[in-house]
Design a protein around this motif. Structure first.
Motif, PDB file in Angstrom:
ATOM      1  N   ASP A 175       0.085   0.913  -2.536  1.00  0.00           N
ATOM      2  CA  ASP A 175      -0.127   2.317  -2.245  1.00  0.00           C
ATOM      3  C   ASP A 175      -1.454   2.766  -2.860  1.00  0.00           C
ATOM      4  OD1 ASP A 175       0.173   3.134  -4.916  1.00  0.00           O
ATOM      5  OD2 ASP A 175       2.089   4.109  -4.624  1.00  0.00           O
ATOM      6  N   SER A 176      -1.885   3.961  -2.494  1.00  0.00           N
ATOM      7  CA  SER A 176      -3.224   4.430  -2.855  1.00  0.00           C
ATOM      8  C   SER A 176      -3.246   5.235  -4.140  1.00  0.00           C
ATOM      9  CB  SER A 176      -3.779   5.296  -1.715  1.00  0.00           C
ATOM     10  OG  SER A 176      -2.975   6.459  -1.517  1.00  0.00           O
ATOM     11  N   LEU A 189      -1.891   1.562   1.650  1.00  0.00           N
ATOM     12  CA  LEU A 189      -1.104   2.600   2.304  1.00  0.00           C
ATOM     13  C   LEU A 189      -1.194   3.890   1.495  1.00  0.00           C
ATOM     14  CD1 LEU A 189       2.125   0.413   2.607  1.00  0.00           C
ATOM     15  CD2 LEU A 189       0.307   0.568   4.314  1.00  0.00           C
ATOM     16  N   GLY A 211      -0.103   6.896  -0.608  1.00  0.00           N
ATOM     17  CA  GLY A 211       1.040   7.131  -1.487  1.00  0.00           C
ATOM     18  C   GLY A 211       0.765   8.280  -2.435  1.00  0.00           C
ATOM     19  N   TYR A 258       1.148  -5.306   0.161  1.00  0.00           N
ATOM     20  CA  TYR A 258       0.697  -3.953   0.460  1.00  0.00           C
ATOM     21  C   TYR A 258       0.661  -3.155  -0.844  1.00  0.00           C
ATOM     22  CZ  TYR A 258       1.587  -4.968   5.393  1.00  0.00           C
ATOM     23  OH  TYR A 258       1.564  -5.515   6.654  1.00  0.00           O
ATOM     24  N   ALA A 289       3.756  -0.163  -5.818  1.00  0.00           N
ATOM     25  CA  ALA A 289       3.396   1.202  -6.183  1.00  0.00           C
ATOM     26  C   ALA A 289       2.207   1.212  -7.135  1.00  0.00           C
ATOM     27  CB  ALA A 289       4.597   1.895  -6.840  1.00  0.00           C
ATOM     28  N   ALA A 338       0.724   1.899   7.706  1.00  0.00           N
ATOM     29  CA  ALA A 338       2.141   2.185   7.459  1.00  0.00           C
ATOM     30  C   ALA A 338       2.913   2.298   8.769  1.00  0.00           C
ATOM     31  CB  ALA A 338       2.279   3.470   6.650  1.00  0.00           C
ATOM     32  N   ASP A 390       3.057   8.939   4.097  1.00  0.00           N
ATOM     33  CA  ASP A 390       3.123   8.779   2.644  1.00  0.00           C
ATOM     34  C   ASP A 390       4.278   7.824   2.333  1.00  0.00           C
ATOM     35  OD1 ASP A 390       3.364   9.003  -0.102  1.00  0.00           O
ATOM     36  OD2 ASP A 390       3.632  11.179  -0.121  1.00  0.00           O
ATOM     37  N   VAL A 391       3.946   6.647   1.771  1.00  0.00           N
ATOM     38  CA  VAL A 391       4.987   5.634   1.531  1.00  0.00           C
ATOM     39  C   VAL A 391       5.599   5.716   0.139  1.00  0.00           C
ATOM     40  CG1 VAL A 391       3.906   4.043   3.164  1.00  0.00           C
ATOM     41  CG2 VAL A 391       3.374   3.852   0.711  1.00  0.00           C
ATOM     42  N   HIS A 392       5.143   6.660  -0.674  1.00  0.00           N
ATOM     43  CA  HIS A 392       5.631   6.757  -2.052  1.00  0.00           C
ATOM     44  C   HIS A 392       6.102   8.181  -2.307  1.00  0.00           C
ATOM     45  CE1 HIS A 392       4.781   5.775  -6.600  1.00  0.00           C
ATOM     46  NE2 HIS A 392       5.950   6.356  -6.409  1.00  0.00           N
ATOM     47  N   VAL A 446       5.588  -3.998  -0.973  1.00  0.00           N
ATOM     48  CA  VAL A 446       4.705  -2.854  -1.214  1.00  0.00           C
ATOM     49  C   VAL A 446       4.721  -2.561  -2.707  1.00  0.00           C
ATOM     50  CG1 VAL A 446       4.245  -0.430  -0.731  1.00  0.00           C
ATOM     51  CG2 VAL A 446       5.208  -1.891   1.061  1.00  0.00           C
TER      52      VAL A 446
END
Length: 332
Positions: free
Chosen positions: A267-268, A289, A291, A265, A226, A325, A7-9, A224
């Protein structure tokens, strides 16, 4: 599954920063502006919501337990955007980024195999940003988080060129996460400041980076975005048309705006499987990615389930779930 779910967020709350800025010249005015832009009804809901979630954002053991419930193996943790404080002078701005970088690194050090961190840079003081980025990397963080603009400066401002160059050269991740919206009181009801304002700010900021040629000059930048990049990816056709039809739109960047989506990139976190499917289609399954915006109420409590609802082919699902990621974060 051999690839970790990443999870990138996800956010960390740093009370030390709020203690630092409390009472400083400009702080009260910034809080008043925030109140006008969001509206009192939104603030009345947000206060208790954040307080309820403080343990998840300050206690690494509580965070890890929540991650286990979600089926998330690794989080990329960034400071709450409320800590930007772009109103601050140079001296305070330097204290903020140092405190944010060191405190975020300390939080992640409690579980270094599961938590990786991003720091802050003072976007309102371009001359400090390279030093702030280097400081973040020196703490073991893998990049920094920025908003969509600073007072009087868009991300296309030439003053940011040294920062983009340094971020590209070091391979640092730059996480574009807006905070606040310049549409002001037009969005002060029904939480429009977030539901409409955040996607709009993402779209404006990314458009500045594309149309100004920043992404031409820095093709290796690890950017990336958001919230799935906001409104831009699903309305990119209008940008392409403007680039082709109008010389004032097409003068700054070398290629169709839509082509730059494959250099960014995303986030989802878009809250709709159809929109997420469209994002994956236009940007590529290798550019999206997972998120969640952990642990805020505008996030997703089940980011993997939200991704599964898109019904992707298994290789694409695994790419978005974690493989992309893992490569970006350079995880073994």
């Amino acid at each position: 599954m051999t690839t970790p779910t990443i999870d990138v967020h996800a956010h960390v709350l740093l009370p030390e920063i709020e203690a630092l800025v409390a009472g400083l010249p400009g702080h009260a005015e910034a809080r008043e502006l925030d109140a006008r832009r969001n509206g009192h009804a939104a603030l009345a809901v947000s206060g208790p919501m954040v307080r309820e979630r403080v343990p998840k954002m300050t206690d690494a053991s509580v965070r890890i337990a929540a991650m286990d419930t979600q089926g998330v193996d690794v989080q990329l943790v960034s400071p709450s955007p409320s800590h930007y404080h772009y109103w601050a002078d140079e001296d305070t701005g330097e204290k903020i980024y140092r405190l944010a970088n060191e405190a975020t690194a300390a939080h992640c050090s409690a579980a270094p195999d599961r938590l990786h961190g991003l720091g802050l840079v003072p976007l309102q003081h371009p001359d400090l940003m390279v030093r702030a980025l280097d400081h973040a990397l020196d703490q073991g963080l893998i990049g920094v988080e920025i908003s969509s603009h600073a007072p009087g400066r868009e991300l296309s401002d030439p003053a940011y060129e040294p920062f983009w160059s340094r971020a590209e050269g070091t391979g640092a991740i730059v996480f574009l996460h807006p905070f606040g919206c310049t549409l002001d009181e037009r969005l002060d009801q029904w939480y429009l400041s977030n539901t409409v304002g955040q996607p709009a700010e993402n779209a404006v900021a990314l458009s500045h980076l594309i149309f100004s040629g920043v992404l031409d000059r820095h093709p290796g930048l690890k950017l990336v975005a958001a919230h799935g990049g906001g409104y831009l990816p699903t309305h990119i056709g209008r940008s392409d048309h403007a680039w082709s039809a109008r010389p004032d739109a097409g003068a700054g960047c070398a290629h169709l705006p839509s082509s730059y989506l494959k250099r960014i990139y995303f986030d989802s976190l878009v809250h709709d499987p159809r929109v997420l499917g469209s994002l994956i289609e236009v940007a590529g399954a290798d550019r999206v990615l997972l998120g969640s915006d952990f642990p805020f109420d505008m996030g997703s409590e089940d980011p993997v389930g939200a991704l599964r609802a898109v019904r992707l082919a298994e290789p694409d699902f695994d790419a978005v779930r974690g493989a992309n990621a893992a490569a970006l974060l350079r995880l073994a």
